[in-house]
Motif scaffolding. Structure first.
Motif, PDB file in Angstrom:
ATOM      1  N   ALA A 153       0.964  -1.316   0.021  1.00 46.63           N
ATOM      2  CA  ALA A 153       0.031  -0.180   0.004  1.00 46.63           C
ATOM      3  C   ALA A 153       0.786   1.234   0.022  1.00 46.63           C
ATOM      4  CB  ALA A 153      -0.840   0.075   1.211  1.00 46.63           C
ATOM      5  N   ARG A 154       1.719   1.164   0.855  1.00 44.93           N
ATOM      6  CA  ARG A 154       2.794   2.525   1.025  1.00 44.93           C
ATOM      7  C   ARG A 154       3.497   2.897  -0.263  1.00 44.93           C
ATOM      8  NH1 ARG A 154       7.856   2.515   1.988  1.00 44.93           N
ATOM      9  NH2 ARG A 154       8.023   0.486   3.268  1.00 44.93           N
ATOM     10  N   CYS A 155       3.968   1.848  -0.839  1.00 47.18           N
ATOM     11  CA  CYS A 155       5.036   1.680  -1.934  1.00 47.18           C
ATOM     12  C   CYS A 155       3.951   2.149  -3.238  1.00 47.18           C
ATOM     13  CB  CYS A 155       5.743   0.726  -2.407  1.00 47.18           C
ATOM     14  SG  CYS A 155       7.016   0.196  -1.161  1.00 47.18           S
ATOM     15  N   VAL A 156       2.847   1.553  -3.349  1.00 42.75           N
ATOM     16  CA  VAL A 156       2.100   2.075  -4.407  1.00 42.75           C
ATOM     17  C   VAL A 156       1.613   3.321  -4.693  1.00 42.75           C
ATOM     18  CG1 VAL A 156      -0.163   1.324  -5.688  1.00 42.75           C
ATOM     19  CG2 VAL A 156       1.390  -0.374  -5.066  1.00 42.75           C
ATOM     20  N   PHE A 157       1.488   3.943  -3.249  1.00 44.80           N
ATOM     21  CA  PHE A 157       0.878   5.242  -3.117  1.00 44.80           C
ATOM     22  C   PHE A 157       2.017   6.107  -3.349  1.00 44.80           C
ATOM     23  CE2 PHE A 157       0.793   8.868  -0.063  1.00 44.80           C
ATOM     24  CZ  PHE A 157      -0.450   9.555  -0.499  1.00 44.80           C
ATOM     25  N   GLU A 158       3.380   5.844  -2.819  1.00 45.70           N
ATOM     26  CA  GLU A 158       4.341   6.699  -2.910  1.00 45.70           C
ATOM     27  C   GLU A 158       5.103   6.749  -4.409  1.00 45.70           C
ATOM     28  OE1 GLU A 158       6.251   6.543   1.702  1.00 45.70           O
ATOM     29  OE2 GLU A 158       7.121   5.644  -0.029  1.00 45.70           O
ATOM     30  N   LYS A 159       5.114   5.625  -5.041  1.00 46.42           N
ATOM     31  CA  LYS A 159       5.868   5.539  -6.347  1.00 46.42           C
ATOM     32  C   LYS A 159       5.188   4.640  -7.370  1.00 46.42           C
ATOM     33  CE  LYS A 159       8.997   1.762  -4.441  1.00 46.42           C
ATOM     34  NZ  LYS A 159      10.028   1.363  -4.328  1.00 46.42           N
ATOM     35  N   GLY A 160       3.819   4.423  -7.025  1.00 44.71           N
ATOM     36  CA  GLY A 160       2.892   3.647  -8.116  1.00 44.71           C
ATOM     37  C   GLY A 160       3.493   2.137  -8.233  1.00 44.71           C
ATOM     38  N   ARG A 161       4.488   1.585  -7.250  1.00 44.64           N
ATOM     39  CA  ARG A 161       4.562   0.024  -7.485  1.00 44.64           C
ATOM     40  C   ARG A 161       5.179  -0.349  -6.439  1.00 44.64           C
ATOM     41  NH1 ARG A 161       9.879   0.613 -11.614  1.00 44.64           N
ATOM     42  NH2 ARG A 161      10.952   1.949 -10.328  1.00 44.64           N
ATOM     43  N   CYS A 162       5.482  -1.705  -6.311  1.00 45.48           N
ATOM     44  CA  CYS A 162       6.171  -2.149  -5.249  1.00 45.48           C
ATOM     45  C   CYS A 162       6.914  -3.279  -5.480  1.00 45.48           C
ATOM     46  CB  CYS A 162       5.172  -2.617  -4.088  1.00 45.48           C
ATOM     47  SG  CYS A 162       5.701  -3.376  -2.627  1.00 45.48           S
ATOM     48  N   VAL A 163       7.968  -3.697  -5.239  1.00 42.18           N
ATOM     49  CA  VAL A 163       8.943  -4.876  -5.710  1.00 42.18           C
ATOM     50  C   VAL A 163       8.998  -5.677  -4.307  1.00 42.18           C
ATOM     51  CG1 VAL A 163      10.903  -5.501  -6.455  1.00 42.18           C
ATOM     52  CG2 VAL A 163       9.918  -3.270  -7.210  1.00 42.18           C
ATOM     53  N   LEU A 164       8.650  -7.029  -4.388  1.00 41.16           N
ATOM     54  CA  LEU A 164       8.974  -7.786  -3.346  1.00 41.16           C
ATOM     55  C   LEU A 164       9.910  -8.943  -3.638  1.00 41.16           C
ATOM     56  CD1 LEU A 164       5.256  -8.790  -2.380  1.00 41.16           C
ATOM     57  CD2 LEU A 164       6.512  -6.847  -1.480  1.00 41.16           C
ATOM     58  N   GLY A 165      10.701  -9.270  -2.700  1.00 37.33           N
ATOM     59  CA  GLY A 165      11.698 -10.333  -2.677  1.00 37.33           C
ATOM     60  C   GLY A 165      11.093 -11.492  -2.045  1.00 37.33           C
ATOM     61  N   LEU A 166      10.985 -12.568  -2.814  1.00 40.71           N
ATOM     62  CA  LEU A 166      10.203 -13.706  -2.289  1.00 40.71           C
ATOM     63  C   LEU A 166      11.203 -15.005  -2.205  1.00 40.71           C
ATOM     64  CD1 LEU A 166       6.815 -13.511  -4.334  1.00 40.71           C
ATOM     65  CD2 LEU A 166       7.476 -12.475  -1.983  1.00 40.71           C
ATOM     66  N   ALA A 167      10.730 -15.841  -1.134  1.00 41.47           N
ATOM     67  CA  ALA A 167      11.408 -17.024  -0.720  1.00 41.47           C
ATOM     68  C   ALA A 167      10.592 -18.174  -1.221  1.00 41.47           C
ATOM     69  CB  ALA A 167      11.831 -17.306   0.576  1.00 41.47           C
ATOM     70  N   SER A 168      11.072 -19.456  -1.331  1.00 42.74           N
ATOM     71  CA  SER A 168      10.264 -20.714  -1.300  1.00 42.74           C
ATOM     72  C   SER A 168      10.638 -21.515  -0.100  1.00 42.74           C
ATOM     73  CB  SER A 168      10.663 -21.748  -2.386  1.00 42.74           C
ATOM     74  OG  SER A 168      10.940 -20.572  -3.661  1.00 42.74           O
ATOM     75  N   GLY A 169       9.978 -22.746  -0.136  1.00 42.40           N
ATOM     76  CA  GLY A 169      10.149 -23.537   0.946  1.00 42.40           C
ATOM     77  C   GLY A 169       8.936 -23.576   1.856  1.00 42.40           C
ATOM     78  N   ARG A 170       9.134 -24.265   3.108  1.00 46.21           N
ATOM     79  CA  ARG A 170       8.247 -24.513   4.120  1.00 46.21           C
ATOM     80  C   ARG A 170       7.652 -23.121   4.609  1.00 46.21           C
ATOM     81  NH1 ARG A 170      10.691 -29.039   3.427  1.00 46.21           N
ATOM     82  NH2 ARG A 170       9.099 -30.789   2.985  1.00 46.21           N
ATOM     83  N   THR A 171       8.663 -22.269   5.115  1.00 50.63           N
ATOM     84  CA  THR A 171       8.335 -21.274   6.224  1.00 50.63           C
ATOM     85  C   THR A 171       7.524 -20.371   5.682  1.00 50.63           C
ATOM     86  OG1 THR A 171      10.716 -21.466   6.670  1.00 50.63           O
ATOM     87  CG2 THR A 171       9.596 -19.641   7.381  1.00 50.63           C
ATOM     88  N   PRO A 172       7.586 -20.007   4.295  1.00 51.38           N
ATOM     89  CA  PRO A 172       6.556 -18.852   3.929  1.00 51.38           C
ATOM     90  C   PRO A 172       5.068 -19.233   3.385  1.00 51.38           C
ATOM     91  CG  PRO A 172       8.254 -18.982   2.271  1.00 51.38           C
ATOM     92  CD  PRO A 172       8.580 -20.101   3.021  1.00 51.38           C
ATOM     93  N   ILE A 173       4.692 -20.291   3.372  1.00 50.79           N
ATOM     94  CA  ILE A 173       3.451 -20.894   2.905  1.00 50.79           C
ATOM     95  C   ILE A 173       2.385 -20.416   3.603  1.00 50.79           C
ATOM     96  CG2 ILE A 173       1.909 -23.121   2.782  1.00 50.79           C
ATOM     97  CD1 ILE A 173       4.284 -24.818   1.343  1.00 50.79           C
ATOM     98  N   GLY A 174       2.586 -20.152   4.875  1.00 45.37           N
ATOM     99  CA  GLY A 174       1.249 -19.532   5.617  1.00 45.37           C
ATOM    100  C   GLY A 174       1.242 -18.275   5.368  1.00 45.37           C
ATOM    101  N   ILE A 175       2.179 -17.502   5.112  1.00 45.76           N
ATOM    102  CA  ILE A 175       2.358 -16.027   4.553  1.00 45.76           C
ATOM    103  C   ILE A 175       1.299 -16.131   3.105  1.00 45.76           C
ATOM    104  CG2 ILE A 175       3.537 -14.031   4.100  1.00 45.76           C
ATOM    105  CD1 ILE A 175       6.004 -15.327   5.777  1.00 45.76           C
ATOM    106  N   TYR A 176       2.103 -16.803   2.279  1.00 40.04           N
ATOM    107  CA  TYR A 176       1.366 -16.777   1.058  1.00 40.04           C
ATOM    108  C   TYR A 176      -0.379 -17.004   1.073  1.00 40.04           C
ATOM    109  CZ  TYR A 176       6.084 -16.785  -0.710  1.00 40.04           C
ATOM    110  OH  TYR A 176       7.520 -16.473  -1.018  1.00 40.04           O
ATOM    111  N   ARG A 177      -0.497 -18.140   1.870  1.00 35.78           N
ATOM    112  CA  ARG A 177      -1.908 -18.530   2.173  1.00 35.78           C
ATOM    113  C   ARG A 177      -2.759 -17.315   2.425  1.00 35.78           C
ATOM    114  NH1 ARG A 177      -5.024 -21.115   6.384  1.00 35.78           N
ATOM    115  NH2 ARG A 177      -6.874 -22.053   5.313  1.00 35.78           N
ATOM    116  N   GLU A 178      -2.115 -16.524   3.680  1.00 40.37           N
ATOM    117  CA  GLU A 178      -2.766 -15.109   3.989  1.00 40.37           C
ATOM    118  C   GLU A 178      -2.785 -14.219   2.953  1.00 40.37           C
ATOM    119  OE1 GLU A 178      -4.575 -14.869   6.482  1.00 40.37           O
ATOM    120  OE2 GLU A 178      -4.817 -12.686   6.776  1.00 40.37           O
ATOM    121  N   LEU A 179      -1.531 -13.995   2.092  1.00 39.90           N
ATOM    122  CA  LEU A 179      -2.009 -12.982   1.106  1.00 39.90           C
ATOM    123  C   LEU A 179      -2.896 -13.463   0.245  1.00 39.90           C
ATOM    124  CD1 LEU A 179       1.918 -12.343   0.724  1.00 39.90           C
ATOM    125  CD2 LEU A 179       0.248 -10.724   1.992  1.00 39.90           C
ATOM    126  N   VAL A 180      -3.146 -14.503  -0.129  1.00 38.61           N
ATOM    127  CA  VAL A 180      -3.997 -15.035  -1.112  1.00 38.61           C
ATOM    128  C   VAL A 180      -5.452 -14.843  -0.650  1.00 38.61           C
ATOM    129  CG1 VAL A 180      -5.076 -16.949  -2.340  1.00 38.61           C
ATOM    130  CG2 VAL A 180      -2.576 -16.834  -2.535  1.00 38.61           C
TER     131      VAL A 180
END
Ligand code: F6R
Length: 285
Positions: free
Chosen positions: A52-79
């Motif tokens: 929200a902040r980056c899109v407001f400030e500069k019109g886009r946002c760049v995320l660095g993402l990981a695979s593996g078991r750890t982020p699965i719950g995060i991705y589920r919540e983002l979805v």
């Protein structure tokens, strides 16, 4: 990864409960919560706020993402937030940390497949903005691909928010022990422990690719904000070394101590060997 890569683990309702204590030995800001599901909620909050902040400030946002078991719950919540109309990925670009080498992106064990299954195909990200190292390029072309990946990150304006898991070797991305703080995106030989940990995703350990293409430590350290995430007791030893000991190439996650925008996000099990938890176990007297 399991046969059903899209995680069905429950997300606990209610606000995450913080685990406090003596933080004097911690060499980077560290948030400890009771459960892995709490970590997922907090990280989804940070990522949503960053978008929200980056899109407001500069019109886009760049995320660095990981695979593996750890982020699965995060991705589920983002979805989930996207499905309920609360999160828009139309102005988001992503760069994944790493990919096995060699591997076909269509192979269900590739990190490309993992990302499609766990995030990309469930949200409105433009596929041309979802970047990963291509594990199928000819060996002669790997160096060129790595240089081009670095250039693409630069051209996108750098990474606003980077999520990182930690391997039992202390790696971030696939920066295995010995990787230097100046390292850039490159081909690396995977540590035996890393291949052993990945074996359950493959028919057997020898089928795990011996190499991977990974962003370097220097690439990672250029992100504006970094989240080092760990859940589960099996990470407790390496987490303590990364957070409480001097930075060393033997535990490359420890180099994050030098990055002012890094926070470690842990569940109680992964934090179990930190001094704050050990002192709490010993009680007040
Ligand atoms: C994966 C990656 C690795 C993992 C680490 C932890 O893209 O970069 O560093 O984050 O090996 O893996 P899990 O989460 O499966 O314990």
């Amino acid at each position: 990864m399991s046969d059903t890569p899209f995680c069905q683990c429950p997300v606990v309702p209610g606000p995450p409960r913080l685990v406090r204590g003596n933080t004097e030995r911690e060499r980077m800001p560290t948030v400890v919560v009771e459960q892995a599901a709490d970590v997922a909620i907090l990280l989804a909050d940070r990522i949503s706020a960053t978008i929200a902040r980056c899109v407001f400030e500069k019109g886009r946002c760049v995320l660095g993402l990981a695979s593996g078991r750890t982020p699965i719950g995060i991705y589920r919540e983002l979805v989930r937030r996207h499905v309920t109309g609360d999160l828009d990925f139309s102005r988001v670009a992503t760069f994944n940390l790493d990919e096995y080498y060699p591997i076909d992106p269509a192979n269900r064990r590739s990190y490309r497949y993992y990302m499609e299954e766990n995030l990309f195909r469930h949200v409105n990200i433009d596929p041309s903005n979802a970047h990963m190292p291509d594990g199928s390029v000819h060996r002669d072309d790997v160096d060129g691909l790595c240089a081009a990946y670095e250039e693409m990150i630069r051209a996108a304006g750098g990474i606003d928010f980077q999520i990182l898991g930690i391997g039992r070797t202390g790696h971030i991305g696939f920066n295995e022990p010995g990787s230097t703080p100046g390292s850039r995106t490159r081909l690396i030989t995977l540590d035996a422990i890393t291949r052993c940990d990945a074996a359950s995703d493959f028919p057997d350990e020898v089928s795990v690719p011996a190499e991977a293409i990974t962003m370097g430590i220097a690439t990672i350290l250029e992100a504006r904000e970094i989240a080092l995430i760990a859940t589960g007791e099996h990470k407790a030893d390496i987490v303590r070394r990364a957070i409480e000991e001097e930075p060393t190439a033997e535990v490359t996650a420890s180099f994050l101590q030098g990055h002012a925008g890094t926070t470690a996000w842990l569940d109680r099990a992964a934090a179990g060997r930190l001094t704050r938890l050990r002192l709490a176990d010993e009680g007040p007297g």
